[in-house]
Design an enzyme around this catalytic site. Sequence first.
Site, PDB file in Angstrom:
ATOM      1  N   GLY A 130       0.801  -1.215   0.000  1.00  0.00           N
ATOM      2  CA  GLY A 130       0.000   0.000   0.000  1.00  0.00           C
ATOM      3  C   GLY A 130       0.832   1.262   0.000  1.00  0.00           C
ATOM      4  O   GLY A 130       0.381   2.316   0.433  1.00  0.00           O
ATOM      5  N   GLY A 131       2.091   1.167  -0.474  1.00  0.00           N
ATOM      6  CA  GLY A 131       2.912   2.353  -0.608  1.00  0.00           C
ATOM      7  C   GLY A 131       3.294   3.003   0.710  1.00  0.00           C
ATOM      8  O   GLY A 131       3.663   4.175   0.735  1.00  0.00           O
ATOM      9  N   SER A 209       4.975  -5.511  -2.391  1.00  0.00           N
ATOM     10  CA  SER A 209       5.054  -4.086  -2.672  1.00  0.00           C
ATOM     11  C   SER A 209       5.730  -3.358  -1.500  1.00  0.00           C
ATOM     12  O   SER A 209       6.861  -3.677  -1.149  1.00  0.00           O
ATOM     13  CB  SER A 209       3.664  -3.529  -2.991  1.00  0.00           C
ATOM     14  OG  SER A 209       3.739  -2.260  -3.576  1.00  0.00           O
TER      15      SER A 209
END
Length: 563
Positions: A130-131, A209
């Site tokens: 989710g960055g 991620s």
Amino acid sequence: MELSLHIVFLLCAAAVCVTCEQQPPSDEDWLELDTPQGPVRGRRDPDADHLYVFYNIPYVTTPTKENRYKPALPPPVWTEPFDAIDKGVICPQPNVMNNLVRQEDCLIANVFVPDTKRKKLSVLVYVHGGGFMGGYGDMLKAKNLLKTKDIIMVNFNYRVGIHGFLCLGTEDVPGNVGMKDQVALLRWVQKNIASYGGNPDDVTIAGYSAGSAAVDLLMISKSAEGLFHRVIPESGANLAPFSIQRNPLEIAKKYAKDKYNFTGGDDIYALEKFYKTAPIELLSADTFLDRTDATFLFSPCIERETEDEAFLTESPLSILKNGNYKKLPVLYGFAEKEGMWRLIAYDGFMNKMNEKFSDFLPPDLHFKSEEEKEAVADKIKKFYFGDKPVGNDQILKFIDYYSEITFSFSMLWAVKLYVESGHDQVYLYEYSFVDEETPLVPHTNVRGAEHCAQTYAVMDGKNPMEADESLLTPEHKEMKNIMRGIWHNFIKTGKPVPEGSSLPAWPATGANGAPYMSLGQKVELRHEPLLETRYRFWEDIYQKYYLEPIPPPARAPKPRTEL
């Protein structure tokens, strides 16, 4: 341009809804366990009867209000049975999902326990993506991975965005509390997981991620040493531009001024007061998806040396170069077309790239002058796009560019440094599998394995939006079986392919990124260096222009005017 929502939202943060409990299950569906926190009751999963699930367990006590940026406190205990049901709790973040409860008191874990009498099961701790500014623990499901009934899985929330990664270097805002939440979760696992049937001496951490960058950072952090035994980073490195803030104090000052008209200038304690008293809903509204430099501003930072336990006081590059970390088995890799995560912005970015390509350079590059910066930007633009303007016919080059600056180069750079420091258990792969159901890249006849495609192959469903696997093509079903087998083998043994497997033997990689496993239409070991030409292009640039991150500067003691 039509794109699946999981590409659009927050670097793998799938916009899916939690189905909270509508009515209590019957008594025979409950499993009650005695834990160090007290008795806990979980229920049999209605969609996976091989599992009991314990949701919403507070693994720490969350600091709130003006203490929101401090490290978490010890977890609560209780004497009456705690009904561990799903309440849809997530940490404050942009409001792009429905049926979820955003609140500061958000640090909860979910434990997935196989229905088995066996004990000391391997433990998988999954860190969401989710960055670093969105997402939540139970965003993706991995129930099919657990059908072997020999793995317990834990996922969890950690503080994100400004809430988790504001880094002022003060007593009340030291920085990295989102990473310290992860360390606290791992300590909770060490103390509690045996009560659920898990083995605290057999823990694998994995993440996708930003979660991948997080577990890569956890491996080199002294604060997390000894809390886990294997690592699976999926599409994200500790050297990625989005993984570490270059200058966290300047970022915090500029953002407060530009976004919220903060007028306190260089007064660090005025800045601290602003962030401590501003409504959390205001501070968590920004998605940062309009940025051109492949970052989301607020992410882990280098902390000042203080009396309190820091997560990271030295840059990842320095740690990797000196090899001062515990070398554990690592399953390390990325998808072929990671840059597809940026396609949602392509129409808006094309003209801007042609006007001033230097705005698209990653922030971990530093130049002596604007002339030097423009010259390097022109060199990079020509490497990818030649002398043609960026346009629809160049969309695959656009994908390559964002693949490399965000994910693949930094992962290959880390591999080189890992191996050179004596780390001989790094297993490298590239995931490129597509089938006839994979959407075409816009303006092309090409299909591509998107950002975190390998994660979706391991997780449940067709993709993050569709849980049903019954309608998958035979090829897709087979690839899911292969990927789950590789992950299972690694979690159990520290090696992705056991002896006697029908898959090719998979040795550890070398410093040049070879050999590596190609996970595509065929699964084959390749002996040429992975992405050699593009890696060497970026290596030359980073050797000349890399910008080391710095911690917040030391400050005078806080004035005692509030007493």
